[in-house]
Design a protein around this motif. Structure first.
Motif, PDB file in Angstrom:
ATOM      1  N   THR A 300     -37.638  43.986  75.358  1.00 44.80           N
ATOM      2  CA  THR A 300     -36.188  45.314  75.479  1.00 44.80           C
ATOM      3  C   THR A 300     -34.382  44.779  76.049  1.00 44.80           C
ATOM      4  N   GLU A 301     -34.928  43.869  76.954  1.00 44.25           N
ATOM      5  CA  GLU A 301     -32.973  43.097  77.633  1.00 44.25           C
ATOM      6  C   GLU A 301     -32.492  42.415  77.558  1.00 44.25           C
ATOM      7  N   VAL A 302     -33.843  41.195  76.635  1.00 43.95           N
ATOM      8  CA  VAL A 302     -32.832  40.887  75.523  1.00 43.95           C
ATOM      9  C   VAL A 302     -31.638  41.418  74.626  1.00 43.95           C
ATOM     10  N   MET A 303     -32.423  42.118  74.206  1.00 48.16           N
ATOM     11  CA  MET A 303     -31.902  42.892  72.786  1.00 48.16           C
ATOM     12  C   MET A 303     -31.320  43.511  72.777  1.00 48.16           C
ATOM     13  N   ALA A 304     -30.907  44.846  74.293  1.00 50.74           N
ATOM     14  CA  ALA A 304     -29.619  44.871  74.299  1.00 50.74           C
ATOM     15  C   ALA A 304     -28.723  44.539  75.398  1.00 50.74           C
ATOM     16  N   MET A 305     -28.835  43.100  76.280  1.00 50.26           N
ATOM     17  CA  MET A 305     -27.002  42.151  76.428  1.00 50.26           C
ATOM     18  C   MET A 305     -27.109  41.321  74.613  1.00 50.26           C
ATOM     19  N   PHE A 323     -31.908  34.962  69.908  1.00 57.08           N
ATOM     20  CA  PHE A 323     -32.476  35.043  70.203  1.00 57.08           C
ATOM     21  C   PHE A 323     -33.029  33.353  71.083  1.00 57.08           C
ATOM     22  N   MET A 324     -33.216  32.192  70.344  1.00 59.60           N
ATOM     23  CA  MET A 324     -33.405  31.031  70.903  1.00 59.60           C
ATOM     24  C   MET A 324     -33.018  30.513  71.710  1.00 59.60           C
ATOM     25  N   LEU A 484     -37.077  36.234  80.553  1.00 61.07           N
ATOM     26  CA  LEU A 484     -36.957  37.416  79.608  1.00 61.07           C
ATOM     27  C   LEU A 484     -36.680  38.585  79.717  1.00 61.07           C
ATOM     28  N   GLU A 485     -37.886  38.766  80.268  1.00 62.98           N
ATOM     29  CA  GLU A 485     -37.902  40.296  80.821  1.00 62.98           C
ATOM     30  C   GLU A 485     -36.945  41.042  81.713  1.00 62.98           C
TER      31      GLU A 485
END
Length: 494
Positions: A300-305, A323-324, A484-485
């Motif tokens: 969630t946090e990675v996708m939001a960033m 993502f990599m 990652l979270e």
């Protein structure tokens, strides 16, 4: 008079020791006949005659240490020259003569990287009679690791191909002739034969010192080794393959017979790259005590960033925020805490690496390759994304150099791009760990007593249990998950 000199010996190799001379001064020699073998700390290299004649002088004696370009001997003209060998299977029919021709220039197999001494001429990119420019690729040579294009050294016309597709060639082997400055002829050119079957080793052919040594060490008769070299001569690779198969003599076991195929089947020879992949994967299973541990991660946090900053990131850095780079940063952070996952076994020793060169698995039409992102711990997210993009394009175009593939300390493979939900990735020897990424799915998860729908990904860490304990493996994967979270942990080095 032609000088015999030390050829390029491979990346980082600058000198060699003169092995056995197979000819003595005064002996007749034929073009491409092996004259002497050079031994380096990595490989054995055979030096062949560039033309017919007589070996008039030996300048470097057996046991001498010589550098690249050093004079080994000289070939002079003489009536005692040996007759040219009978036409090998790989010989090509000369093309129609080009018009306005100049000097004929030889095209030879270039150096192909450290420890690589031979490859397979997989494809001619130009045909006899075609015009070529300087640096135009005229042929492709496939090694165990990468495909290498052979460029034209001059502008002119490809007048003759000397090697057929599918033939194994070594560094320095002449593969074609180019008439410099010529223009293409209108007459159609005759192409090289399309097959070059291996011939049994000739009893009259000279046996290379490396073949004799391997034969003696493994109690085999060198005459029993099937040869794939010129005139059926056994090469070092032939000897090693013969010994690896456990064959002690030609009569010990009958040769495997290929089965008949049906009307709806097709037989295609495996490429050298695919054969190497198969060999290395099986070696990894046979050597390492390989286990896999699993976890899942909430992205969630990675996708939001990514969603918040992707446009600004692209505008400033010229690359997309993927993502990599997040996964690479998270892996490096975890490797610093659990150094065993970044180490390797060397005999009875452990080698701990205080650098972080991350191999990235890339699928190509020819197989899986793992180019390396060097010093990933010193790179920003933008630099990692740019380097992954550069290496990925080189891989898909078949232009990776051996240096791009060597020296990784840990591997990341992303099966999620193909839709994989979960897998057990296999180690990339001599590395001790590989992280498998998978597809992102919207799944219900319990968060503080409530069911939420979150973008979840399964993670898999395969590791060598000989060096990495279960506690270390689980801790490593938990650290990747935590980073990652909560990506801010990476920024604060927590």
């Amino acid at each position: 008079m032609a000088d015999i000199t030390v050829p390029v010996l491979g990346e980082s190799v600058t000198e060699a020791t003169v092995g056995t001379w197979m000819k003595a001064p005064g002996d007749a020699v034929a073009k491409d006949e092996v004259l002497v073998e050079l031994e380096t700390d990595k490989v054995s290299i055979e030096v062949s005659a560039a033309e017919d004649g007589v070996l008039s002088e030996i300048a470097a004696k057996e046991g001498d240490t010589v550098e690249i370009g050093a004079l080994l001997g000289r070939i002079g003209s003489g009536s005692g020259a040996a007759p040219a060998p009978s036409a090998p299977a790989a010989a090509a029919t000369p093309a129609a003569a080009p018009s306005g021709g100049g000097d004929s220039v030889k095209v030879v197999v270039p150096a192909m990287g450290e420890s690589v001494t031979e490859g397979t001429l997989s494809q001619w990119l130009k045909k006899p009679g075609e015009a070529v420019e300087v640096d135009d690729p005229i042929a492709e040579i496939e090694t165990d690791k990468v495909a290498i294009e052979v460029p034209s050294p001059v502008a002119g016309v490809l007048s003759e191909t000397l090697i057929a597709e599918g033939t194994t060639v070594g560094i320095g082997t002449e593969i074609a002739m180019i008439t410099a400055g010529a223009s293409a002829s209108a007459a159609p050119a005759a192409a090289a034969p399309t097959t070059a079957p291996a011939a049994p080793a000739s009893s009259s052919a000279a046996v290379a010192p490396s073949v004799r040594r391997i034969s003696a060490e493994n109690d085999v008769n060198p005459a029993d080794i099937p040869g794939t070299g010129r005139d059926g001569r056994a090469t070092k690779g032939d000897a090693l393959s013969y010994v690896a198969q456990g064959t002690k003599s030609a009569s010990a076991a009958p040769a495997a017979v290929a089965r008949d195929i049906g009307p709806r089947e097709e037989r295609v020879k495996m490429t050298r790259l695919r054969q190497t992949i198969a060999k290395r994967l099986k070696e990894a299973q046979n050597t390492a005590a390989m286990l896999t541990t699993f976890n899942d991660v909430d992205l969630t946090e990675v996708m939001a960033m990514r969603s918040k900053y992707k446009d600004l990131f692209l505008e400033k850095h010229g690359v997309k925020l993927g993502f990599m780079s997040f996964f690479t940063k998270a892996v490096v952070h975890a490797l610093k805490e659990i150094p065993a996952v970044n180490a390797e076994i060397d005999g009875t020793d452990l080698i701990y690496k205080n650098y972080y060169d991350i191999s990235m698995a890339v699928g190509t039409d020819k197989g899986l390759v793992t180019p390396v992102v060097r010093d990933a711990d010193t790179m920003s997210l933008a630099q990692i994304e740019a380097e992954i993009g550069r290496l990925g394009k080189l891989a898909r175009d078949g232009k990776l150099a051996l240096s791009d593939l060597q020296g990784g300390t840990f591997t990341i493979t992303n099966g999620g791009v193909y839709g994989s939900m979960m897998s057990t990735p296999i180690l990339n020897p001599p590395q001790s760990g590989v992280l498998g990424m998978h597809r992102i799915e919207q799944r219900p998860v319990a968060i503080k007593g409530e069911v939420k729908i979150r973008p979840m990904m399964y993670l898999a860490l395969s590791y060598d249990h000989r060096i990495v304990d279960g506690k270390e493996a689980v801790t490593f994967l938990v650290r990747v998950k935590e980073n990652l979270e909560d990506p801010e942990r990476l920024l604060l080095d927590l």
